[in-house]
Design an enzyme around this catalytic site. Sequence first.
Site, short mmCIF file in Angstrom:
data_model
loop_
_atom_site.label_atom_id
_atom_site.label_comp_id
_atom_site.label_asym_id
_atom_site.label_seq_id
_atom_site.Cartn_x
_atom_site.Cartn_y
_atom_site.Cartn_z
NE ARG A 228 13.43 2.43 2.04
CZ ARG A 228 13.66 2.67 0.75
NH1 ARG A 228 13.83 1.68 -0.11
NH2 ARG A 228 13.76 3.91 0.30
CG HIS A 276 18.78 -0.17 -1.58
ND1 HIS A 276 18.39 0.33 -0.36
CD2 HIS A 276 17.89 0.35 -2.47
CE1 HIS A 276 17.34 1.12 -0.50
NE2 HIS A 276 17.02 1.14 -1.79
P1 NAP Z 1 3.81 4.95 -3.24
O1 NAP Z 1 3.43 5.41 -4.60
O2 NAP Z 1 3.69 5.89 -2.09
O3 NAP Z 1 2.93 3.64 -2.95
C1 NAP Z 1 2.90 3.04 -1.70
C2 NAP Z 1 1.79 2.00 -1.67
O4 NAP Z 1 1.81 1.37 -0.38
C3 NAP Z 1 0.40 2.64 -1.83
O5 NAP Z 1 -0.43 1.79 -2.57
C4 NAP Z 1 -0.07 2.74 -0.39
O6 NAP Z 1 -1.48 2.72 -0.24
C5 NAP Z 1 0.51 1.47 0.18
N1 NAP Z 1 0.60 1.57 1.64
C6 NAP Z 1 1.27 2.45 2.40
N2 NAP Z 1 1.03 2.24 3.69
C7 NAP Z 1 0.17 1.21 3.75
C8 NAP Z 1 -0.47 0.54 4.81
N3 NAP Z 1 -0.27 0.89 6.09
N4 NAP Z 1 -1.30 -0.46 4.51
C9 NAP Z 1 -1.53 -0.80 3.22
N5 NAP Z 1 -0.95 -0.22 2.17
C10 NAP Z 1 -0.11 0.79 2.44
O7 NAP Z 1 5.29 4.39 -3.22
P2 NAP Z 1 6.14 3.82 -4.46
O8 NAP Z 1 6.70 4.90 -5.26
O9 NAP Z 1 5.33 2.78 -5.13
O10 NAP Z 1 7.36 3.14 -3.66
C11 NAP Z 1 7.14 2.11 -2.71
C12 NAP Z 1 8.41 1.84 -1.93
O11 NAP Z 1 9.37 1.18 -2.76
C13 NAP Z 1 9.17 3.07 -1.46
O12 NAP Z 1 8.60 3.64 -0.30
C14 NAP Z 1 10.54 2.51 -1.20
O13 NAP Z 1 10.60 2.03 0.13
C15 NAP Z 1 10.64 1.35 -2.17
N6 NAP Z 1 11.62 1.57 -3.25
C16 NAP Z 1 12.69 0.73 -3.33
C17 NAP Z 1 13.61 0.89 -4.35
C18 NAP Z 1 14.77 -0.06 -4.48
O14 NAP Z 1 15.64 0.14 -5.32
N7 NAP Z 1 14.84 -1.10 -3.71
C19 NAP Z 1 13.44 1.91 -5.29
C20 NAP Z 1 12.36 2.75 -5.16
C21 NAP Z 1 11.45 2.57 -4.13
P3 NAP Z 1 -2.39 3.91 -0.83
O15 NAP Z 1 -2.33 3.71 -2.33
O16 NAP Z 1 -3.72 3.66 -0.28
O17 NAP Z 1 -1.74 5.19 -0.39
C1 GLV Z 2 15.18 3.74 -3.20
O1 GLV Z 2 15.19 2.83 -2.44
C2 GLV Z 2 14.20 4.79 -3.17
O2 GLV Z 2 13.43 4.86 -2.20
O3 GLV Z 2 14.17 5.60 -4.12
#
Ligand code: NAP
Ligand code: GLV
Length: 313
Positions: A228, A276
């Site tokens: 983000r 994005h």
């Molecule tokens: P997720 O499964 O919730 O994983 C988030 C990771 O971040 C976890 O390892 C979490 O730690 C860590 N985290 C959260 N807060 C933290 C903090 N304060 N300090 C250290 N680590 C922290 O999320 P995801 O599915 O992988 O997705 C991640 C992000 O990618 C989404 O939230 C979104 O913003 C972004 N995204 C972007 C796109 C795009 O097209 N650009 C698409 C999809 C997603 P823990 O494991 O300990 O909980």
């Molecule tokens: C895209 O950015 C998502 O959070 O799925």
Amino acid sequence: MSVNVYFAAGAAHWPAYRAPLEQALAEAGVEAVLSDSVDRPEEVDYIVFSPGGEISDFGPYRNAKAVLNLWAGVENIVGNATLTQPLCRMVDPAMTEGMVEWVVGQVLRHHLGTDLHVLNQDGIWRHDRAVPPIARERPVAMLGLGALGQACGQALAALNFPVTGWSRSQKEVPGIRCLSGRAGLDEALSGAQIAVLLVPLTAETENLLDARRIALMAPGAFVVNPGRGPLIDDAALIAALDGGQLAHATLDVFREEPLPPAHPFWAHPKVTVTPHVASETRPATAARVIAENIRRGETGAPFLHQVDRTRGY
Ligand code: NAP
Ligand code: GLV
């Protein structure tokens, strides 16, 4: 008994999601009435949501058993005071595959120095640079070890990049050196030649990559941000690019989207802007996740991927 499922994720998405959702609900054994509009909000059992969709006030949906987000990120909804129902985010295996492809592509682009040749088809035979590092000599910091960060980190590790991952809670992921906590963040970034940001946007992660932490990275490092926009201090990033501490930043997400035409990122020679598009939710696979959560809701099983409202993700 049949459940009422309201698709409130935007009219533009309804044609792509309708048939996959109907099929997935049938396959999950859920008898459902699926609709993209409602007359009686109090009769809605489940809301399929995405930012920019139809709902900002969840109050009238007082009997809804869950709000099922089509996005992985929930920063646009998690703080909504009218939302009292359980909120589930999207973990879509096809979205994960897409993110792995995008991140590996961007990392390899920087690692291989592909731009030098792609952007300079000018008759000059550029064979005079030093022997470039191979992947095992290029440390990568993977900030976030969730659904996406783990998959991307493991794909990079499979190519021999030394990957150090960082998360809030301590993890054990084969092939990845896992760190946690604020000290772990500094250690993960120290000497990293590439940083990939895949943490959610929360109060704790805003401006995570600031001037001090950028300075911990190896001189001439690369930043890849599909997470983000506000995870990075924009002014610090531009200063580090201008000063040479960073060689390039590939940014898919921004504080303001669409990125305004006058924003300095567009014209910066060391910034790649992508709109994005790193990885989108795919209807066929996402519909199965939605249907499974509705099945769970109806059978009293815990929801998958339920958001912790206090943590913010
Ligand atoms: P997720 O499964 O919730 O994983 C988030 C990771 O971040 C976890 O390892 C979490 O730690 C860590 N985290 C959260 N807060 C933290 C903090 N304060 N300090 C250290 N680590 C922290 O999320 P995801 O599915 O992988 O997705 C991640 C992000 O990618 C989404 O939230 C979104 O913003 C972004 N995204 C972007 C796109 C795009 O097209 N650009 C698409 C999809 C997603 P823990 O494991 O300990 O909980
Ligand atoms: C895209 O950015 C998502 O959070 O799925």
